[in-house]
Design an enzyme around this catalytic site. Structure first.
Site, PDB file in Angstrom:
ATOM      1  N   GLY A   1       0.804  -1.229   0.000  1.00 41.76           N
ATOM      2  CA  GLY A   1       0.000   0.000   0.000  1.00 41.76           C
ATOM      3  C   GLY A   1       0.828   1.266   0.000  1.00 41.76           C
TER       4      GLY A   1
ATOM      5  NE  ARG B   1       8.869   6.461   0.654  1.00 39.61           N
ATOM      6  CZ  ARG B   1      10.155   6.694   0.618  1.00 39.61           C
ATOM      7  NH1 ARG B   1      10.654   7.689   1.297  1.00 39.61           N
ATOM      8  NH2 ARG B   1      10.941   5.922  -0.090  1.00 39.61           N
TER       9      ARG B   1
ATOM     10  CE  LYS C   1       8.531   7.834  -3.239  1.00 36.76           C
ATOM     11  NZ  LYS C   1       9.060   7.132  -4.413  1.00 36.76           N
TER      12      LYS C   1
ATOM     13  CG  ASP D   1       9.764   8.155   8.327  1.00 32.44           C
ATOM     14  OD1 ASP D   1       9.485   7.782   7.162  1.00 32.44           O
ATOM     15  OD2 ASP D   1      10.845   8.688   8.628  1.00 32.44           O
ATOM     16  N   GLY D   2       6.597   7.352   6.725  1.00 38.10           N
ATOM     17  CA  GLY D   2       5.805   8.069   5.723  1.00 38.10           C
ATOM     18  C   GLY D   2       6.505   9.288   5.140  1.00 38.10           C
TER      19      GLY D   2
ATOM     20  NE  ARG E   1       4.775   9.360  -6.834  1.00 39.41           N
ATOM     21  CZ  ARG E   1       5.139   8.101  -6.600  1.00 39.41           C
ATOM     22  NH1 ARG E   1       6.350   7.673  -6.952  1.00 39.41           N
ATOM     23  NH2 ARG E   1       4.298   7.251  -6.044  1.00 39.41           N
TER      24      ARG E   1
ATOM     25  NE  ARG F   1       1.461   2.223  -6.751  1.00 41.99           N
ATOM     26  CZ  ARG F   1       2.642   2.795  -6.635  1.00 41.99           C
ATOM     27  NH1 ARG F   1       3.721   2.050  -6.668  1.00 41.99           N
ATOM     28  NH2 ARG F   1       2.756   4.089  -6.465  1.00 41.99           N
TER      29      ARG F   1
ATOM     30  CG  ASP G   1       5.626  -3.043  -4.745  1.00 40.32           C
ATOM     31  OD1 ASP G   1       6.227  -4.078  -5.071  1.00 40.32           O
ATOM     32  OD2 ASP G   1       6.140  -2.151  -4.044  1.00 40.32           O
ATOM     33  CG  ASN G   2       8.073  -0.242  -7.108  1.00 33.16           C
ATOM     34  OD1 ASN G   2       7.195   0.347  -6.466  1.00 33.16           O
ATOM     35  ND2 ASN G   2       9.233  -0.554  -6.573  1.00 33.16           N
TER      36      ASN G   2
HETATM   37  P1  AMP Z   1       9.258   1.200  -2.616  1.00 34.03           P
HETATM   38  O1  AMP Z   1      10.366   0.213  -2.506  1.00 34.03           O
HETATM   39  O2  AMP Z   1       9.701   2.634  -2.404  1.00 34.03           O
HETATM   40  O3  AMP Z   1       8.456   1.041  -3.852  1.00 34.03           O
HETATM   41  O4  AMP Z   1       8.292   0.941  -1.369  1.00 34.03           O
HETATM   42  C1  AMP Z   1       7.765  -0.315  -1.071  1.00 34.03           C
HETATM   43  C2  AMP Z   1       6.714  -0.164  -0.014  1.00 34.03           C
HETATM   44  O5  AMP Z   1       7.261   0.389   1.183  1.00 34.03           O
HETATM   45  C3  AMP Z   1       5.547   0.731  -0.401  1.00 34.03           C
HETATM   46  O6  AMP Z   1       4.392   0.175   0.147  1.00 34.03           O
HETATM   47  C4  AMP Z   1       5.896   2.039   0.274  1.00 34.03           C
HETATM   48  O7  AMP Z   1       4.765   2.824   0.518  1.00 34.03           O
HETATM   49  C5  AMP Z   1       6.559   1.571   1.550  1.00 34.03           C
HETATM   50  N1  AMP Z   1       7.512   2.552   2.097  1.00 34.03           N
HETATM   51  C6  AMP Z   1       8.731   2.859   1.614  1.00 34.03           C
HETATM   52  N2  AMP Z   1       9.317   3.812   2.372  1.00 34.03           N
HETATM   53  C7  AMP Z   1       8.444   4.128   3.365  1.00 34.03           C
HETATM   54  C8  AMP Z   1       8.456   5.045   4.467  1.00 34.03           C
HETATM   55  N3  AMP Z   1       9.485   5.841   4.730  1.00 34.03           N
HETATM   56  N4  AMP Z   1       7.357   5.085   5.252  1.00 34.03           N
HETATM   57  C9  AMP Z   1       6.314   4.282   5.029  1.00 34.03           C
HETATM   58  N5  AMP Z   1       6.240   3.405   4.015  1.00 34.03           N
HETATM   59  C10 AMP Z   1       7.293   3.321   3.183  1.00 34.03           C
HETATM   60 MG    MG Z   2       6.920   1.516  -4.665  1.00 35.53          MG
END
Ligand code: AMP
Ligand code: MG
Length: 525
Positions: free
Chosen positions: A102, A105, A125, A137-138, A195, A202, A272-273
């Site tokens: 999900g 952030r 973001k 931490d979002g 963005r 996705r 998810d990407n």
């Molecule tokens: P990503 O690898 O950036 O595509 O992120 C994979 C997952 O981790 C996604 O669900 C993101 O929303 C979550 N995520 C990545 N960094 C953070 C963060 N700092 N705080 C909360 N969720 C994160």
């Molecule tokens: Mg991602």
């Protein structure tokens, strides 16, 4: 005061939402999204914005001079009509099903109506936690936000399908990150990117309800997708789902062929990407090929396995499409034939797009009967055999194609792409290949000068080299956004000569060879 944009709420009105307002990390069943609010930051400041994108969105220049706009773009206030949400999705990460992920952030603020009537989502973001933040931490740091902002725009101007970036704001807050995962957490400046995309859906959005056996939600989501983004494929039903899967497969194949042709390595090709629209999405530890190394990945987390290295991207795209196909099986009455068709379509589309793009880089209309398959392969084998800058090499060929005779020695422009001295035998092979290629160009319908122009229009002079991004980050962290602004402007015309900006078209300097951020990036962002 500048006019504010108008907003619509398709996603939240047409798709089931989470009834809970609990912001705590949790599993969310039966819902495509959760209502959330951005968490305010200390001091929103607009560091950079994309004027061409703002114009496309119908946002006037003076809006960006208004401090209230920075407050919206950093999550401190909303424009009327916005209804923020975080999307619920899952994903396969590094080959393994990871369950619910999900928007941990990312927060969609609303769907903006453009002057032409079409809708795009505005998404922040780094605007604070959501029910999907898990242990995060979002938030996001300036270095990774600047990289996403710049690369989204750079990709767009290269012609590569991508989500866009409207703005980059600093927050005035610090964010703690252990950049090297070595037990040395540091406080870094926080930032937020706004963005833009028609949708951020996705593959993982479909995988999650399917994995949970929630076929009703899967169907509602698929119908929403069809209705708004693939209406030309017909009414909901098995033929439409098969056509949708095939279309997504082909778009993904074409997207990845485009990445290969410009030397872009995404770095984290988890399901998810991968965008359902075939856009480049989620710029994390991505990088640009400097020397043409098939195994190269910028992502230190993947350095051992290199699952997402440059040469693996086409195969990984296929693997991901297969995951999407499996997720859609309940809508296909369990029939695997459309999934196999989509995988075949991916292979065919990828092969056609990649050969067309690499041939175009050489000024050729691909023709296997003329031996182009072998010519292309031999050329790439030679390029990869010694450390040679991919971008400089291809750019230099436009200067060779116009020569009156096949080259007798290695042209200076090609030699300038080497990172180190090469053996004489390698030079000789290079000259032989160039002569073969030069002769082949004489069979093209266009005269050499036109071929050179066509080549310059597909072989960029300026790409977002990793060391360039790092230079802009270093300056921005010292409070100087000028290098960022200059780089943004230059990357908006990647195929133009832009005399005076040659310093931004240089191969990686020695200081950057092993510097973090320039050669290797962690997922810490
Ligand atoms: P990503 O690898 O950036 O595509 O992120 C994979 C997952 O981790 C996604 O669900 C993101 O929303 C979550 N995520 C990545 N960094 C953070 C963060 N700092 N705080 C909360 N969720 C994160
Ligand atoms: Mg991602």
């Amino acid at each position: 005061m500048a006019a504010l944009p108008r907003f619509t709420r398709r996603f939240v009105t047409e798709l089931p939402g989470d009834p809970s307002l609990d912001p705590a990390p949790r599993q969310v069943a039966g819902a495509a999204w959760s209502p959330v609010q951005p968490t305010p930051v200390a001091q929103p400041r607009l560091l950079a914005w994309s004027r061409p994108l703002a114009q496309e969105l119908g946002l006037a220049d003076d809006l960006f001079a208004d401090p209230a706009t920075a407050e919206v773009l950093a999550g401190n206030r909303l424009w009327p009509g916005m209804q923020p949400f975080a999307a619920n999705y899952g994903g396969h990460q590094f080959g393994h099903w990871a369950g619910q992920l999900g928007d941990g952030r990312a927060i969609v603020l609303g769907e903006l109506q453009r002057p032409d009537g079409t809708l795009v989502e505005l998404q922040l973001k780094g605007a604070g936690p959501t029910p999907y933040s898990r242990r995060g931490d979002g938030r996001a740091v300036l270095r990774s936000s600047l990289r996403e902002f710049l690369c989204s725009e750079a990709m767009h101007w290269l012609g590569v399908p991508t989500t866009r970036a409207l703005s980059l704001c600093t927050t005035g807050d610090t964010v703690v990150r252990d950049m090297f995962y070595d037990g040395n957490p540091q406080a870094e400046p926080g930032a937020i990117v706004c963005r833009i995309a028609p949708t951020f859906l996705r593959f993982g959005n479909y995988e999650l309800p399917s994995s949970r056996g929630d076929i009703a939600l899967l169907r509602t989501l698929a119908e929403f997708t069809l209705r708004h983004f693939f209406a030309e494929l017909g009414a909901p039903g098995k033929p439409a789902w098969a056509a949708l899967l095939r279309e997504v497969a082909e778009r993904t194949a074409r997207l990845i062929a485009h990445w290969q042709a410009v030397g872009f390595v995404h770095g984290v090709l988890n399901t998810d990407n991968l965008s359902i629209l075939g856009l480049t999405i989620d710029y994390g530890p991505y990088g640009w090929l400097e020397d043409f190394d098939l195994g190269w990945t910028p992502n230190t987390t993947d350095a051992g396995q290199r699952r997402y290295g440059y040469g693996n991207q086409p195969g990984i795209g296929l693997w991901n499409v297969e995951r999407l196909g499996i997720a859609l099986l309940p809508l296909l009455d369990g029939d695997e034939a459309p999934v196999h068709d989509a995988l075949d379509a991916y292979r065919t589309s990828y092969a056609a797009a990649a050969t067309q793009r690499f041939a175009a880089k050489l000024g050729l209309q691909f023709d296997d009967a003329r031996g182009d398959g072998a010519l292309l392969q031999d050329g790439l084998d030679w390029l990869g055999a010694q450390e040679t800058d991919m971008t400089l090499y291809f750019r230099a060929l436009a200067g060779v194609v116009t020569a009156a005779a096949p080259p007798a020695a290695l042209p200076d422009g090609v030699r300038a792409a080497f990172y180190r001295a090469v053996p004489e035998a390698h030079e000789r092979q290079g000259v032989e290949w160039l002569r073969r290629w030069w002769s082949r160009t004489r069979q093209e319908a266009l005269p050499p000068a036109a071929l050179a122009a066509a080549m310059a229009a597909v072989n960029p002079k300026f790409v977002l080299r990793n060391w360039l991004a790092q230079t802009a980050i270093d300056a921005a962290q010292q409070g100087d956004p000028a290098p960022l602004h200059r780089l943004l402007a230059v990357l908006q015309q990647p195929f133009a000569e832009q005399p005076g900006n040659d310093d931004l078209a240089q191969k990686r300097p020695d200081w950057a060879r092993n510097r973090p951020g320039c050669s290797a990036l962690s997922c810490s962002s």
